[in-house]
Design a protein around this motif. Sequence first.
Motif, mmCIF file in Angstrom:
data_model
loop_
_atom_site.group_PDB
_atom_site.id
_atom_site.type_symbol
_atom_site.label_atom_id
_atom_site.label_comp_id
_atom_site.label_asym_id
_atom_site.label_seq_id
_atom_site.Cartn_x
_atom_site.Cartn_y
_atom_site.Cartn_z
ATOM 1 N N LYS A 29 0.819 -1.208 0.000
ATOM 2 C CA LYS A 29 0.000 0.000 0.000
ATOM 3 C C LYS A 29 0.852 1.258 0.000
ATOM 4 N N ASP A 30 2.127 1.120 0.258
ATOM 5 C CA ASP A 30 3.036 2.254 0.218
ATOM 6 C C ASP A 30 3.559 2.543 -1.185
ATOM 7 N N TYR A 31 3.105 1.768 -2.154
ATOM 8 C CA TYR A 31 3.551 1.915 -3.534
ATOM 9 C C TYR A 31 2.373 1.868 -4.501
ATOM 10 N N ALA A 32 2.586 2.486 -5.646
ATOM 11 C CA ALA A 32 1.730 2.197 -6.786
ATOM 12 C C ALA A 32 2.162 0.837 -7.339
ATOM 13 N N SER A 51 -2.898 3.478 -8.133
ATOM 14 C CA SER A 51 -2.122 4.558 -7.538
ATOM 15 C C SER A 51 -1.869 4.326 -6.052
ATOM 16 N N ARG A 52 -0.732 4.843 -5.590
ATOM 17 C CA ARG A 52 -0.439 4.815 -4.160
ATOM 18 C C ARG A 52 -1.258 5.852 -3.415
ATOM 19 N N SER A 53 -1.345 7.035 -3.972
ATOM 20 C CA SER A 53 -1.877 8.170 -3.224
ATOM 21 C C SER A 53 -3.392 8.127 -3.060
ATOM 22 N N ASP A 54 -4.107 7.781 -4.132
ATOM 23 C CA ASP A 54 -5.563 7.864 -4.041
ATOM 24 C C ASP A 54 -6.274 6.607 -4.527
ATOM 25 N N GLY A 55 -5.507 5.583 -4.861
ATOM 26 C CA GLY A 55 -6.130 4.331 -5.255
ATOM 27 C C GLY A 55 -6.734 4.329 -6.643
ATOM 28 N N ARG A 56 -6.510 5.401 -7.386
ATOM 29 C CA ARG A 56 -7.056 5.424 -8.751
ATOM 30 C C ARG A 56 -6.426 4.321 -9.577
ATOM 31 N N THR A 57 -7.215 3.820 -10.494
ATOM 32 C CA THR A 57 -6.740 2.759 -11.377
ATOM 33 C C THR A 57 -6.672 3.267 -12.812
ATOM 34 N N SER A 58 -5.786 2.694 -13.560
ATOM 35 C CA SER A 58 -5.654 3.028 -14.974
ATOM 36 C C SER A 58 -5.393 1.745 -15.748
ATOM 37 N N THR A 68 -9.481 -5.914 -14.189
ATOM 38 C CA THR A 68 -9.678 -5.065 -13.012
ATOM 39 C C THR A 68 -8.534 -5.277 -12.039
ATOM 40 N N ILE A 69 -7.888 -4.193 -11.653
ATOM 41 C CA ILE A 69 -6.814 -4.256 -10.658
ATOM 42 C C ILE A 69 -7.380 -3.816 -9.320
ATOM 43 N N SER A 70 -6.976 -4.495 -8.257
ATOM 44 C CA SER A 70 -7.493 -4.142 -6.931
ATOM 45 C C SER A 70 -6.465 -4.480 -5.856
ATOM 46 N N ARG A 71 -6.582 -3.761 -4.743
ATOM 47 C CA ARG A 71 -5.703 -3.999 -3.602
ATOM 48 C C ARG A 71 -6.447 -4.745 -2.496
ATOM 49 N N ASP A 72 -5.729 -5.582 -1.773
ATOM 50 C CA ASP A 72 -6.197 -6.143 -0.512
ATOM 51 C C ASP A 72 -5.094 -5.840 0.498
ATOM 52 N N ASN A 73 -5.225 -4.712 1.162
ATOM 53 C CA ASN A 73 -4.146 -4.271 2.048
ATOM 54 C C ASN A 73 -3.948 -5.220 3.232
ATOM 55 N N ALA A 74 -5.026 -5.837 3.685
ATOM 56 C CA ALA A 74 -4.904 -6.762 4.813
ATOM 57 C C ALA A 74 -4.011 -7.951 4.457
ATOM 58 N N ARG A 75 -4.035 -8.337 3.204
ATOM 59 C CA ARG A 75 -3.232 -9.478 2.755
ATOM 60 C C ARG A 75 -1.966 -9.036 2.048
ATOM 61 N N CYS A 101 2.163 5.719 -10.292
ATOM 62 C CA CYS A 101 1.982 5.019 -11.577
ATOM 63 C C CYS A 101 2.773 5.661 -12.711
ATOM 64 N N HIS A 102 2.962 6.966 -12.663
ATOM 65 C CA HIS A 102 3.645 7.633 -13.772
ATOM 66 C C HIS A 102 5.161 7.637 -13.588
ATOM 67 N N LEU A 103 5.647 7.036 -12.523
ATOM 68 C CA LEU A 103 7.080 6.982 -12.268
ATOM 69 C C LEU A 103 7.632 5.586 -12.558
#
Length: 118
Positions: A29-32, A51-58, A68-75, A101-103
């Motif tokens: 969660k500390d990274y895109a 995205s790291r900052s706001d969770g936006r997806t591209s 579809t890309i998604s995060r599961d921070n608990a895991r 994401c742009h870096l």
Amino acid sequence: VQLQASGGGSVLPGGSLRLSCVASGFTLKDYAIGWFRRAPGKERERVACVSRSDGRTSYADSVKGRFTISRDNARNTVSLEMNSLEPDDTATYYCAAAPECHLSHKYWGQGTLVTVSS
């Protein structure tokens, strides 16, 4: 610091797969996180990023509406749900971490092979 991608396999056209990217040694969660693919004879393509900052997806146009890309921070996991798979989706898929994401993506996992064929 290590990323590991898994979940690849062989599917029929129209099928689905779910890829997972698991981190060890750092918190995703500390990274895109981006998912990339490379098909034989083709250049590497980024298919999705969260995205790291706001969770936006591209998404790349080639997969928009199907992946579809998604995060599961608990895991500490980022997944890529792939639906309506096409033969052109056949590739080795990689996950990678970047400050945003742009870096440039700094940390890479080993790939997982996806084969779409009848």
